[in-house]
Design an enzyme around this catalytic site. Structure first.
Site, short mmCIF file in Angstrom:
data_model
loop_
_atom_site.label_atom_id
_atom_site.label_comp_id
_atom_site.label_asym_id
_atom_site.label_seq_id
_atom_site.Cartn_x
_atom_site.Cartn_y
_atom_site.Cartn_z
N HIS A 120 0.82 -1.21 0.00
CA HIS A 120 0.00 0.00 0.00
C HIS A 120 0.86 1.27 0.00
CE1 HIS A 120 -3.78 -2.22 1.58
NE2 HIS A 120 -3.79 -2.10 0.28
N CYS A 172 3.19 -12.11 2.35
CA CYS A 172 4.16 -12.04 3.45
C CYS A 172 4.11 -13.35 4.24
CB CYS A 172 3.81 -10.87 4.36
SG CYS A 172 4.79 -10.86 5.87
N HIS A 206 -10.22 -4.92 4.14
CA HIS A 206 -8.76 -4.89 3.95
C HIS A 206 -8.36 -6.14 3.16
CE1 HIS A 206 -4.46 -5.04 4.82
NE2 HIS A 206 -4.54 -3.75 5.12
N GLU A 246 -5.86 -8.04 3.27
CA GLU A 246 -5.35 -9.15 4.09
C GLU A 246 -6.49 -9.94 4.72
OE1 GLU A 246 -3.02 -10.02 8.21
OE2 GLU A 246 -2.34 -8.23 7.15
N THR A 291 -2.44 -9.00 10.68
CA THR A 291 -1.08 -8.77 11.20
C THR A 291 -0.76 -7.30 11.45
OG1 THR A 291 -0.14 -8.64 8.97
CG2 THR A 291 -0.16 -10.81 10.02
N SER A 338 -3.02 2.34 3.94
CA SER A 338 -2.12 1.49 4.74
C SER A 338 -2.61 1.37 6.17
CB SER A 338 -0.70 2.08 4.71
OG SER A 338 0.09 1.51 5.72
N SER A 339 -3.06 0.17 6.53
CA SER A 339 -3.59 -0.08 7.87
C SER A 339 -2.54 0.19 8.95
CB SER A 339 -4.08 -1.53 7.96
OG SER A 339 -4.43 -1.86 9.28
N SER A 387 5.17 0.15 4.57
CA SER A 387 5.28 0.11 3.11
C SER A 387 5.77 1.44 2.53
CB SER A 387 3.93 -0.30 2.49
OG SER A 387 2.86 0.35 3.11
#
Length: 314
Positions: free
Chosen positions: A45, A100, A128, A130, A169, A227-228, A272
């Site tokens: 991100h 990842c 999200h 992920e 994560t 970006s979380s 990131s």
């Protein structure tokens, strides 16, 4: 004479091992197969990273059906539902999974719980990538998403004695702790991960911010709106005592009126965000203030993840 400004610079900051590996995978794929290489979803991100890879010949798409059969495709670091590689294999595509390894670990945990017949709770944020990837590891209905402590109270399990939880994560360690405590209070027999799911880099970046926050009049986090982990750093700074904390994509997005009355700036970057954006912001401060940079080191990271075998140099 410009007025003085102390910059507290977090270490560690910026790229984590998973992001490093994902970017390298796209670069190596371009080196091996030439352009274009397709990438499903932003590899990480950050628009600066994405635009640099686009200039090298990467083509970013939202879905697999936008990719031709005869060009390689890379899956992003956030992980993908199982149906995606299955479809790529059915179409006989060349594909490389840049998920990842710490996200893959959560996928493996979830599958183990499902095999053992447990109902699974995923602590994370709806929408999200992920979360979509993790929930997509198992048949629909196998996993329930919990975003808040309130969600814990309203959750109705099939069997309260046969539950397990995993987590996204990139969440805030503190937020997750509250939700986990609520889950364990309500469901004492719930199975927890063997080891924390929150990744080492998320934890380390948050710890650095906590250590610096009380000293900072303003905290800037360099990272993307999508970006979380970067958004969580902004929240961590406020919670730990910084009066004002902002997420900025780069120096160009800074509102310099924020600096009125600011003697000490806290500065970090999400997992990131590339280091050149950090240096760019420091340079922009140097042009306006008489700066002193103090690096605050709270951990040393030495984690490196191997590339997928298909890209390893012969």
């Amino acid at each position: 004479m410009s007025r003085p400004l102390t910059i507290l610079l977090a270490a560690p900051r910026g790229f984590c091992a998973g992001v490093d590996r994902a970017i390298q995978i796209v670069e190596e794929a371009l080196g091996k197969w030439g352009a274009p290489v397709y990438v499903r979803h932003e590899i990480v991100h950050n628009e600066h990273v994405v635009s640099r890879l686009e200039q090298m010949g990467a083509v970013f798409v939202d879905e697999l059906d936008e990719c031709p059969d005869d060009r390689p495709v890379v899956f992003s670091a956030h992980g993908v539902p199982k149906a995606i590689p299955a479809e790529a294999a059915r179409r006989e595509m060349t594909f490389v999974d840049a998920t990842c390894p710490l996200v893959s670990k959560v996928h493996v945990e979830a599958e183990r719980h499902a095999r053992d017949g447990r109902e699974i709770i995923l602590i994370g944020h709806a929408g999200h990538p992920e979360v979509e990837g993790t929930m997509g590891q198992l048949p629909e209905g196998s996993m329930s998403l919990i975003e808040t402590v309130q969600d814990v109270a309203s959750f109705v399990p099939r069997d309260p004695d046969n539950l397990a939880f995993v987590t996204q994560t990139t969440l805030s360690v503190d937020d997750t702790a509250e939700i986990v405590a609520a889950l364990q209070a309500r469901f004492p027999k719930i199975s927890a991960p063997h080891k924390e799911d929150i990744c080492y880099a998320t934890t380390n970046r948050q710890e650095a911010v906590k250590v610096m926050a009380e000293r900072a009049d303003l905290f800037l986090v360099i990272g993307a709106e999508t970006s979380s982990n970067s958004k969580r750093l902004v929240e961590v700074a406020l919670r730990a005592g910084t009066p004002k904390s902002e997420l900025v994509a780069s120096a160009e997005n800074v509102d310099w009126s924020w600096f009125e009355g600011v003697d000490t700036l806290g500065l970090t970057a999400g997992a990131s965000a590339p280091e050149d954006l950090v240096q760019g912001l420091i340079a922009a401060c140097r042009a306006r203030f008489d700066i002193t940079v103090e690096e605050v080191t709270t951990a040393t990271e030495s984690v490196v993840f191997k590339l997928p075998r298909v890209l390893e140099k012969v």
